[in-house]
Design a protein around this motif. Structure first.
Motif, mmCIF file in Angstrom:
data_model
loop_
_atom_site.group_PDB
_atom_site.id
_atom_site.type_symbol
_atom_site.label_atom_id
_atom_site.label_comp_id
_atom_site.label_asym_id
_atom_site.label_seq_id
_atom_site.Cartn_x
_atom_site.Cartn_y
_atom_site.Cartn_z
ATOM 1 N N ASP A 1 0.835 -1.207 0.000
ATOM 2 C CA ASP A 1 0.000 0.000 0.000
ATOM 3 C C ASP A 1 0.866 1.252 0.000
ATOM 4 O O ASP A 1 0.526 2.265 -0.630
ATOM 5 N N ALA A 2 1.995 1.189 0.720
ATOM 6 C CA ALA A 2 2.891 2.356 0.796
ATOM 7 C C ALA A 2 3.462 2.690 -0.579
ATOM 8 O O ALA A 2 3.569 3.864 -0.956
ATOM 9 N N ALA A 3 3.814 1.646 -1.350
ATOM 10 C CA ALA A 3 4.361 1.879 -2.688
ATOM 11 C C ALA A 3 3.312 2.493 -3.604
ATOM 12 O O ALA A 3 3.610 3.384 -4.408
ATOM 13 N N ILE A 4 2.069 2.038 -3.476
ATOM 14 C CA ILE A 4 0.978 2.593 -4.278
ATOM 15 C C ILE A 4 0.745 4.052 -3.920
ATOM 16 O O ILE A 4 0.545 4.901 -4.805
ATOM 17 N N GLU A 5 0.787 4.362 -2.639
ATOM 18 C CA GLU A 5 0.586 5.742 -2.194
ATOM 19 C C GLU A 5 1.699 6.650 -2.713
ATOM 20 O O GLU A 5 1.441 7.783 -3.140
ATOM 21 N N ASP A 6 2.936 6.165 -2.668
ATOM 22 C CA ASP A 6 4.065 6.962 -3.170
ATOM 23 C C ASP A 6 3.928 7.221 -4.670
ATOM 24 O O ASP A 6 4.158 8.346 -5.138
#
Length: 286
Positions: free
Chosen positions: A109-114
């Motif tokens: 999820d963090a990679a998608i948000e970035d």
């Protein structure tokens, strides 16, 4: 000699139409200006010839973006040998790679948000907003004028200084409108990759002090057999998350297998190879 009017219209209908519509020039009667230009990316991604796999795990490539059978030219994108043979190999290689994975990677999820944050950043309000079309035009003009078909050290250095300036300005790229078919937004995102590729081209051109293939140095007009053994490997890593730092590191090229070397005529190899390499050829007399 000049082709008859009707023959030109039959063989070159698209070109005839474009010149008439865009330049009001009738190529059956009037002279047209012709000039060289950047047409294709001529290779770049180092891949395994059997699987199409790159050094980066999970990346497979074929065609003009990869190193192909045609060397330093543009045929990788439109020749049947590359499209059918190496395209198929890359596809099969990718399928085999996926089937062999014990645990398939998952996107966090963090990679998608970035990624979302970076993609939407052109819609943010900037103190000194930059128009993506303006930056693109400046990048295009600079690379065309300074790192074009004929290159020299002072001009490449000038281009690198301009690229450093554009690197800073790209952070302030701003677009109007929404997300539904917004060409300005698309260009704003593309500019990051354009800057990366431009810097790779310019830095590698500065290091390669010879002329070879599509690379011509006005200050080093001759082809150097010793340079043929050297690959200039560009890597984008670290630094700015928008446009990462670019490093260019010389690496030795793997020598050609003896059985393949023997298939070439010695007289042809003498144009490109060093004396030490030629000694491996069965016809070499010293």
């Amino acid at each position: 000699s000049r082709m008859p009017t009707e023959e030109i219209k039959r063989r070159l209908p698209s070109m005839y139409h474009q010149f008439m519509e865009l330049a009001e020039v009738d190529i059956t009667k009037d002279e047209m200006e012709v000039g060289p230009t950047c047409h294709y990316v001529m290779g770049g991604i180092e891949v395994d010839p059997d699987t199409g796999g790159a050094i980066t795990p999970g990346l497979f490539a074929a065609g003009e973006c990869s190193g192909g059978m045609h060397g330093s030219n543009r045929l990788g994108g439109n020749s049947l040998s590359d499209l059918l043979v190496f395209g198929r190999r890359a596809g099969l290689g990718a399928a085999d790679y996926v089937r062999a994975l014990a645990d398939r990677p998952k996107v966090t999820d963090a990679a998608i948000e970035d990624a979302t944050r970076m993609a939407l950043s052109p819609f943010d309000k900037h103190e000194n907003p930059e128009n993506p079309y303006t930056l693109h035009a400046e990048l295009q003009q600079s690379m065309n004028d300074l790192v074009g078909i004929i290159r020299k050290e002072a001009e490449i250095e000038e281009a690198l200084a301009k690229l450093a300036e554009l690197r800073e300005r790209v952070h302030n790229v701003s677009v109007e409108g929404g997300r539904i078919f917004n060409p300005g937004w698309h260009l704003a995102i593309d500019l990051r990759n354009m800057l990366l590729v431009s810097e790779c081209v310019a830095k590698a051109a500065l290091q390669r002090t010879e002329s070879r293939g599509g690379h011509t140095r006005d200050d080093y007009p001759d082809m150097d057999a010793n340079w043929r053994n050297t690959l200039l490997v560009c890597r984008a890593e670290g630094g700015d998350p928008i446009v990462p730092d670019v490093s260019v590191v010389p690496e030795a090229q793997a020598p050609m297998r003896a059985d393949l070397l023997a298939t070439f005529e010695l007289s042809e190899l003498e144009k490109y190879y060093t004396q030490q390499e030629l000694a491996e050829h069965p016809d070499w007399k010293g």
